[in-house]
Design an enzyme around this catalytic site. Sequence first.
Site, short mmCIF file in Angstrom:
data_model
loop_
_atom_site.label_atom_id
_atom_site.label_comp_id
_atom_site.label_asym_id
_atom_site.label_seq_id
_atom_site.Cartn_x
_atom_site.Cartn_y
_atom_site.Cartn_z
N ASP A 131 7.82 -14.59 0.09
CA ASP A 131 7.68 -13.36 -0.71
C ASP A 131 6.31 -13.30 -1.37
OD1 ASP A 131 10.30 -12.76 -0.13
OD2 ASP A 131 11.08 -13.65 -1.99
N1 URA Z 1 13.75 -17.29 -0.22
C1 URA Z 1 13.29 -16.32 -1.03
O1 URA Z 1 14.02 -15.75 -1.82
N2 URA Z 1 11.99 -15.99 -0.97
C2 URA Z 1 11.13 -16.60 -0.13
O2 URA Z 1 9.93 -16.26 -0.11
C3 URA Z 1 11.62 -17.62 0.71
C4 URA Z 1 12.94 -17.93 0.65
#
Ligand code: URA
Length: 236
Positions: A102
Amino acid sequence: MRLDKYISKALGVTRKEAKEIIRRGEVQVDGEVIRKADFKVPEKANVFVDGQKVEAKDKIYLMLNKPKGYLSTTERDKDYPSFLELIPEYEHLEPFAAGRLDVDAEGFLLVTNDGQLAHRITHPKWKVPKTYEVLLEKPLTEEQIEKIKQRKVLVDGKPVAVEDLKVLEPNRVLLTITEGRFHIVKNLFKELGNKVLNLKRVAIGEIQLDEDLLEGYYRHLTEEEVKKLKKMVGLD
Ligand code: URA
């Protein structure tokens, strides 16, 4: 680069097969049929095999320490830069991230142009573990820890493929999972009424993010590390 090496890289065939293709007169360099395997391909030459343009791209495997605020996608976005801006010298090799992170998450982004490896690393069938260091708003209770470990927390009705959970501090854990559903770590803790305050990927398979790799910097994986990753997903 020699023509046989170029063709072997471009088509993913062995040097012997490349020589055979060249011998059959199927290869044109800048409009001329070339039948010599040791022909030196000029830089920026146009190489065609059977009338199709081909390119010998080197494979790259980078460990990038993605900072928060960067996208793990290659598209241009008006709000955030792509991780590609951190590796401009490799953009021409068309790399992408094997497993997204993310925009507000940080840590190990495996950047490669090896489509087969990337696909397998992210596909749940191959169960490649990814480890995240997670800072939570609230401490976890013993009961919640057990529930996570026993895969009893459901996200969208499905158990989360948890491999391991290590509690570092009451509200800081190392979570290893073998799946990559969108926002899966955040959603796992949300199910428990908690909130992820910071998320950092610290390992993919056996490869740990180097502790001394500064945010925004990268290094190439060693041959040994690439071999390990390939072996994990049946590509050795
Ligand atoms: N899980 C999440 O919530 N975000 C990420 O970036 C990776 C795994």
